[in-house]
Design a protein around this motif. Structure first.
Motif, PDB file in Angstrom:
ATOM      1  N   SER A  82       0.870  -1.183   0.000  1.00 55.49           N
ATOM      2  CA  SER A  82       0.000   0.000   0.000  1.00 55.49           C
ATOM      3  C   SER A  82       0.903   1.228   0.000  1.00 55.49           C
ATOM      4  CB  SER A  82      -0.880   0.048   1.252  1.00 55.49           C
ATOM      5  OG  SER A  82      -1.755  -1.058   1.256  1.00 55.49           O
ATOM      6  N   MET A  83       0.428   2.270  -0.681  1.00 56.92           N
ATOM      7  CA  MET A  83       1.206   3.522  -0.744  1.00 56.92           C
ATOM      8  C   MET A  83       0.260   4.691  -0.447  1.00 56.92           C
ATOM      9  SD  MET A  83       4.418   3.170  -2.209  1.00 56.92           S
ATOM     10  CE  MET A  83       4.917   3.822  -3.767  1.00 56.92           C
ATOM     11  N   LEU A 116       3.413   7.221   8.782  1.00 56.68           N
ATOM     12  CA  LEU A 116       4.401   6.905   9.826  1.00 56.68           C
ATOM     13  C   LEU A 116       4.602   5.397   9.787  1.00 56.68           C
ATOM     14  CD1 LEU A 116       2.467   8.674  12.685  1.00 56.68           C
ATOM     15  CD2 LEU A 116       4.538   9.577  11.611  1.00 56.68           C
ATOM     16  N   PHE A 117       5.715   4.940  10.289  1.00 53.84           N
ATOM     17  CA  PHE A 117       5.901   3.482  10.389  1.00 53.84           C
ATOM     18  C   PHE A 117       6.192   3.121  11.835  1.00 53.84           C
ATOM     19  CE2 PHE A 117       6.546   4.361   5.947  1.00 53.84           C
ATOM     20  CZ  PHE A 117       5.797   3.357   5.364  1.00 53.84           C
ATOM     21  N   LYS A 118       5.402   2.201  12.330  1.00 53.35           N
ATOM     22  CA  LYS A 118       5.518   1.799  13.742  1.00 53.35           C
ATOM     23  C   LYS A 118       5.508   0.271  13.848  1.00 53.35           C
ATOM     24  CE  LYS A 118       5.231   5.943  15.633  1.00 53.35           C
ATOM     25  NZ  LYS A 118       6.356   6.484  16.394  1.00 53.35           N
ATOM     26  N   TRP A 119       6.020  -0.210  14.958  1.00 50.71           N
ATOM     27  CA  TRP A 119       5.939  -1.647  15.230  1.00 50.71           C
ATOM     28  C   TRP A 119       4.578  -1.963  15.841  1.00 50.71           C
ATOM     29  CZ3 TRP A 119       9.732  -4.996  13.796  1.00 50.71           C
ATOM     30  CH2 TRP A 119      11.012  -4.478  13.556  1.00 50.71           C
ATOM     31  N   TYR A 120       3.960  -3.052  15.412  1.00 50.23           N
ATOM     32  CA  TYR A 120       2.745  -3.501  16.099  1.00 50.23           C
ATOM     33  C   TYR A 120       2.980  -4.884  16.685  1.00 50.23           C
ATOM     34  CZ  TYR A 120       1.371  -6.570  12.161  1.00 50.23           C
ATOM     35  OH  TYR A 120       1.318  -7.546  11.199  1.00 50.23           O
ATOM     36  N   ASP A 121       2.345  -5.134  17.823  1.00 54.38           N
ATOM     37  CA  ASP A 121       2.480  -6.415  18.509  1.00 54.38           C
ATOM     38  C   ASP A 121       1.731  -7.494  17.725  1.00 54.38           C
ATOM     39  OD1 ASP A 121       3.096  -7.514  21.489  1.00 54.38           O
ATOM     40  OD2 ASP A 121       1.318  -8.456  20.611  1.00 54.38           O
ATOM     41  N   LYS A 122       2.408  -8.606  17.462  1.00 56.51           N
ATOM     42  CA  LYS A 122       1.797  -9.648  16.628  1.00 56.51           C
ATOM     43  C   LYS A 122       0.572 -10.298  17.278  1.00 56.51           C
ATOM     44  CE  LYS A 122       5.662 -11.309  13.839  1.00 56.51           C
ATOM     45  NZ  LYS A 122       6.520 -12.467  13.568  1.00 56.51           N
ATOM     46  N   ASP A 123       0.479 -10.203  18.591  1.00 52.00           N
ATOM     47  CA  ASP A 123      -0.667 -10.791  19.283  1.00 52.00           C
ATOM     48  C   ASP A 123      -1.832  -9.823  19.372  1.00 52.00           C
ATOM     49  OD1 ASP A 123      -0.381 -13.413  19.863  1.00 52.00           O
ATOM     50  OD2 ASP A 123       0.861 -13.066  21.635  1.00 52.00           O
ATOM     51  N   LYS A 149      14.648  -0.532  -3.485  1.00 54.15           N
ATOM     52  CA  LYS A 149      15.570   0.597  -3.351  1.00 54.15           C
ATOM     53  C   LYS A 149      14.959   1.783  -2.597  1.00 54.15           C
ATOM     54  CE  LYS A 149      18.274   2.011  -6.645  1.00 54.15           C
ATOM     55  NZ  LYS A 149      18.670   2.394  -8.019  1.00 54.15           N
ATOM     56  N   GLN A 150      13.651   1.837  -2.524  1.00 51.95           N
ATOM     57  CA  GLN A 150      13.019   2.951  -1.816  1.00 51.95           C
ATOM     58  C   GLN A 150      13.353   2.920  -0.317  1.00 51.95           C
ATOM     59  OE1 GLN A 150       9.121   2.391  -4.254  1.00 51.95           O
ATOM     60  NE2 GLN A 150       8.862   4.280  -3.113  1.00 51.95           N
ATOM     61  N   CYS A 151      13.499   1.711   0.218  1.00 52.32           N
ATOM     62  CA  CYS A 151      13.879   1.593   1.637  1.00 52.32           C
ATOM     63  C   CYS A 151      15.386   1.431   1.780  1.00 52.32           C
ATOM     64  CB  CYS A 151      13.196   0.386   2.277  1.00 52.32           C
ATOM     65  SG  CYS A 151      11.415   0.536   2.350  1.00 52.32           S
ATOM     66  N   HIS A 152      15.966   0.621   0.896  1.00 55.04           N
ATOM     67  CA  HIS A 152      17.389   0.330   1.013  1.00 55.04           C
ATOM     68  C   HIS A 152      18.225   1.387   0.294  1.00 55.04           C
ATOM     69  CE1 HIS A 152      16.645  -3.445   3.005  1.00 55.04           C
ATOM     70  NE2 HIS A 152      15.742  -3.758   2.092  1.00 55.04           N
ATOM     71  N   GLN A 153      18.187   2.575   0.819  1.00 56.49           N
ATOM     72  CA  GLN A 153      19.014   3.671   0.299  1.00 56.49           C
ATOM     73  C   GLN A 153      19.358   4.604   1.456  1.00 56.49           C
ATOM     74  OE1 GLN A 153      16.969   6.238  -2.415  1.00 56.49           O
ATOM     75  NE2 GLN A 153      15.126   6.335  -1.193  1.00 56.49           N
ATOM     76  N   PRO A 175      15.389   7.200   3.117  1.00 54.74           N
ATOM     77  CA  PRO A 175      14.681   5.944   2.815  1.00 54.74           C
ATOM     78  C   PRO A 175      13.183   6.037   3.161  1.00 54.74           C
ATOM     79  CG  PRO A 175      16.035   5.706   4.772  1.00 54.74           C
ATOM     80  CD  PRO A 175      16.333   7.053   4.218  1.00 54.74           C
ATOM     81  N   TYR A 176      12.394   5.251   2.475  1.00 53.08           N
ATOM     82  CA  TYR A 176      10.929   5.261   2.667  1.00 53.08           C
ATOM     83  C   TYR A 176      10.586   4.953   4.131  1.00 53.08           C
ATOM     84  CZ  TYR A 176       6.037   3.848   1.773  1.00 53.08           C
ATOM     85  OH  TYR A 176       4.678   3.727   1.782  1.00 53.08           O
ATOM     86  N   ILE A 177      11.351   4.022   4.706  1.00 52.30           N
ATOM     87  CA  ILE A 177      11.174   3.705   6.131  1.00 52.30           C
ATOM     88  C   ILE A 177      12.455   4.134   6.846  1.00 52.30           C
ATOM     89  CG2 ILE A 177      10.975   1.814   7.816  1.00 52.30           C
ATOM     90  CD1 ILE A 177       9.477   0.226   5.703  1.00 52.30           C
ATOM     91  N   SER A 178      12.297   4.834   7.962  1.00 48.89           N
ATOM     92  CA  SER A 178      13.483   5.242   8.720  1.00 48.89           C
ATOM     93  C   SER A 178      13.822   4.127   9.711  1.00 48.89           C
ATOM     94  CB  SER A 178      13.220   6.545   9.460  1.00 48.89           C
ATOM     95  OG  SER A 178      14.256   6.759  10.379  1.00 48.89           O
ATOM     96  N   PHE A 179      14.843   3.357   9.377  1.00 46.80           N
ATOM     97  CA  PHE A 179      15.216   2.222  10.226  1.00 46.80           C
ATOM     98  C   PHE A 179      15.668   2.689  11.616  1.00 46.80           C
ATOM     99  CE2 PHE A 179      15.986   0.612   5.859  1.00 46.80           C
ATOM    100  CZ  PHE A 179      15.052  -0.420   5.874  1.00 46.80           C
ATOM    101  N   ALA A 180      16.394   3.805  11.635  1.00 49.85           N
ATOM    102  CA  ALA A 180      16.915   4.299  12.916  1.00 49.85           C
ATOM    103  C   ALA A 180      15.775   4.619  13.882  1.00 49.85           C
ATOM    104  CB  ALA A 180      17.780   5.527  12.675  1.00 49.85           C
TER     105      ALA A 180
END
Lengths: 301, 361
Positions: free
Chosen positions: A136-137, A146-153, A246-250, A254-259
């Motif tokens: 999805s875009m 925004l990108f966040k972690w969600y709990d799998k449970d 490449k959108q993330c791996h740059q 990057p599309y997602i901020s890993f830091a």
């Protein structure tokens, strides 16, 4: 009164013994008349004899293998792991089930199979990225996600995983008894979210989950047209073109901020610099150096 | 001039040193590059046949066995570039980069494969022809997954599983470099006892020997089930490590574990003339007579193949059932009477027993 009480206790005792006698007879029956392993063997023959084609046999085998596990006892440690026939290397642990993902409900977690070259890499990402992260875009006019972690449970927002944060420290240790980092098994996944007046809402929330579950339970009752309609509604947020590697791996935006998601600096560098980027860039042309390998040049040709 | 001569001497050595260093760096790069992808638990796919293929390597467990000294490319020799095409099947008999310490040759499992080929599990018969259903006969991976060390420690006469700091500290006081002491210690002490727990050995054999289709093809008895019914089988099921598993009885003491022979072969541990020796093997029944295992050890109850054993079993089962259920019924009825002491299907007013008074009369 006491006499009556004694009578009740006695009767209860007798009833208890009667129940025990019946249970004991039931308990002993398979021990007398059963052969150890016979039931399994019979079931196996029955199932296989019912399977006409190889595909049928494989289907039955897959069902039968569902709960098959392997235990390796090292004396000081018991390794309990999923069993896979013909696999040489140990797996060691199970991946946590994602109960909060709408997509995984139907598609499972090994859904990519179109592109032979990269399907394994794509499947690798499904263990720590929600499907909608790539599929999805945001619209051109809307705010960036925004990108966040969600709990799998629970599906709720989770803190940046501790196991991810400590990867760097674990890798730095040279101790023989060191703890090894586990990549990707954080009990959480990265998913896109929107800031709705201060409240952070994931793109796929409870509503989407309710849709998918309702479809799963009621699909036998639906007309073929309704099925198609509902599928379209469920997949309405899927973009025609997914996010590209490449959108993330740059390194540059990057599309997602890993830091921000808790990735330690060395891992961020690996993902946005030489490691992953080099792999993507040189996918077709990057070969292992064959400098000291006899016949290496020939192989490269 | 003097320095130049010295430099001339040093240069070739320096070159070799540099070259070796480059080699080491490349080797390390190779390892790092493999794990860049293969460290991910999710690196997997479902192939066209519907088979699930998982390409994950668990570093921790890989580092816990003797193969940790090998590089990926030692076994996966066809992988010479990254990204790579689907890997070919590994040939365990190929030579790897390690030099076998007791000789000067590169290490290989070739001798094991040779032993296996001469055993009952070999694909080729004594006449050099391929056996029927040759595809059923095992290769390395059918019985072995990646081996793991099972080190033990003995300190002041007390043996226990795992590496004890007290034991290994004596090695490390001299052998300080890298993980040499740990490697050596784990390798040697794992060989001082069974590297796999008996239960696992039985599971390995059961993969084929308990498969009804396999047994039908090779006309074999269900020996795994019959073993599980024996005292030995039950002890192993309860967790005993001192009880014999398949290997202990089917391999001659001191022989290579891969040399399992049919009971009809004169040198086999299960040949009637050798069974006594097998039972008397060290750590087992030292004073056993020839007759200790002079019966059908793996008794199976196939009605057509072993009718006598089958009907004997049925007889005993019937006897046990009659005795048990007769007495259970009796106990149940007795309890019922205690519950309802005055209950009767047909009530009559006449007394069933003469009263004391009437008897006196």
């Amino acid at each position: 009164m006491v006499k009556q009480l004694k009578r009740i206790v006695f009767k209860s005792y007798v009833i208890g013994l009667m129940i025990f006698t019946v249970w004991y007879g039931y308990f002993m029956f398979p021990l007398i008349f059963g052969f150890e392993g016979k039931e399994d063997a019979a079931a196996s023959i029955e199932e296989l004899s019912m399977s006409e084609s190889k595909e049928d046999q494989m289907f039955d085998k897959l069902i039968a293998e569902q709960t098959h596990r392997k235990q390796t006892d090292l004396g000081y440690r018991l390794i309990d792991q999923p069993y896979m026939e013909g696999r040489f290397h140990h797996i060691g642990f199970n991946i946590q089930k994602d109960n909060a993902s709408t997509c995984v409900q139907c598609h499972g977690n090994v859904p990519h199979d179109e592109s032979r070259e990269i399907r394994s890499f794509l499947n690798m990402h499904t263990f720590y990225l929600a499907c909608e992260t790539c599929h999805s875009m945001p619209d051109k006019d809307s705010k960036p996600w925004l990108f966040k972690w969600y709990d799998k449970d629970s599906g709720k927002i989770a803190h940046n995983p501790k196991d991810l944060i400590k990867i760097e420290d674990l890798n730095a240790s040279k101790d023989a008894k060191r703890q090894y980092p586990v990549y990707g098994n954080y009990g959480a996944k990265i998913a896109p979210a929107e800031n709705d007046s201060g409240e952070i809402k994931f793109l796929h929330g409870k509503k989407e989950m309710a849709f998918a579950q309702s479809y799963k339970t009621k699909q036998d009752l639906l007309t073929p047209e309704k099925k198609s309609q509902m599928k379209r509604v469920i997949h309405r947020k899927v973009s025609k073109k997914p996010v590209q590697c490449k959108q993330c791996h740059q390194e540059d935006q990057p599309y997602i901020s890993f830091a921000e998601l808790g990735y330690p600096p060395s891992r961020v560098k690996e993902l946005t610099n030489v490691g992953a980027v080099g792999m993507i860039e040189k996918y077709k042309t990057f070969y292992m150096p064959a400098l000291l390998k006899p016949g290496g040049a020939e192989l490269d040709k | 001039m003097h320095y130049l001569t010295r430099a001339k001497r040093i240069f070739p050595l320096l070159s070799i040193f540099l070259l070796l260093n480059v080699n080491i760096d490349l080797a390390m790069a190779n390892e790092l590059n493999c794990m860049m992808c293969h460290k991910h638990r999710g690196l997997s796919r479902i192939n066209e046949k519907g088979e699930f293929r998982l390409f994950y390597i668990n570093s921790e467990l890989f580092e816990s066995g003797p193969h940790r000294r090998n590089q990926c490319s030692d076994c996966h020799t066809d992988i010479d570039r990254i990204p790579h095409k689907p890997a070919k099947k590994v040939d365990c008999t190929q030579q790897c980069h390690m030099i076998e310490p007791s000789g000067k040759e590169k290490f290989s499992h070739k001798s094991i494969a040779k032993t296996l080929a001469s055993s009952v599990h070999g694909k080729i018969d004594a006449d050099g022809k391929e056996k029927e259903h040759a595809e059923d006969f095992p290769g390395c991976k059918d019985c072995h997954d990646q081996p793991l060390y099972r080190p033990i420690s003995v300190f002041k006469g007390v043996a226990k599983h795992g590496v004890s700091e007290r034991s290994i500290s004596r090695c490390k006081s001299c052998h300080t470099g890298g993980n040499f002491a740990e490697d050596f210690y784990e390798h040697i002490t794992s060989r001082l006892h069974k590297t796999r727990f008996s239960k696992e050995i039985i599971e390995v054999c059961a993969k084929c020997h308990q498969d009804p289709e396999f047994r039908k093809r090779h006309d074999l008895d269900d020996v795994v089930t019959s073993y599980k019914q024996t005292f030995h089988g039950k002890m192993v099921a309860l967790g005993s490590e001192r009880t014999p598993d398949c290997i202990d009885c089917h391999v001659v003491e001191g022989e290579n574990n891969h040399l399992i022979e049919a009971k009809t072969v004169a040198t086999s541990s299960t040949h009637p003339s050798n069974v006594g020796n097998t039972c008397r093997a060290s750590d087992c029944h030292k004073n056993a007579s020839e007759q200790l295992a002079g019966f059908q050890t793996h008794v199976t109850y196939d009605r057509e193949k072993y009718p006598l054993q089958f009907y004997m079993l049925m007889g005993f089962k019937a006897l046990m059932a009659i005795v048990l259920y007769f007495f259970l019924t009796l106990i149940f009825l007795e309890l019922l009477r205690r519950l309802f002491p005055r209950f009767a299907f047909f009530k009559d007013n006449k007394p069933h027993h003469k009263s004391v008074k009437s008897r006196e009369e």
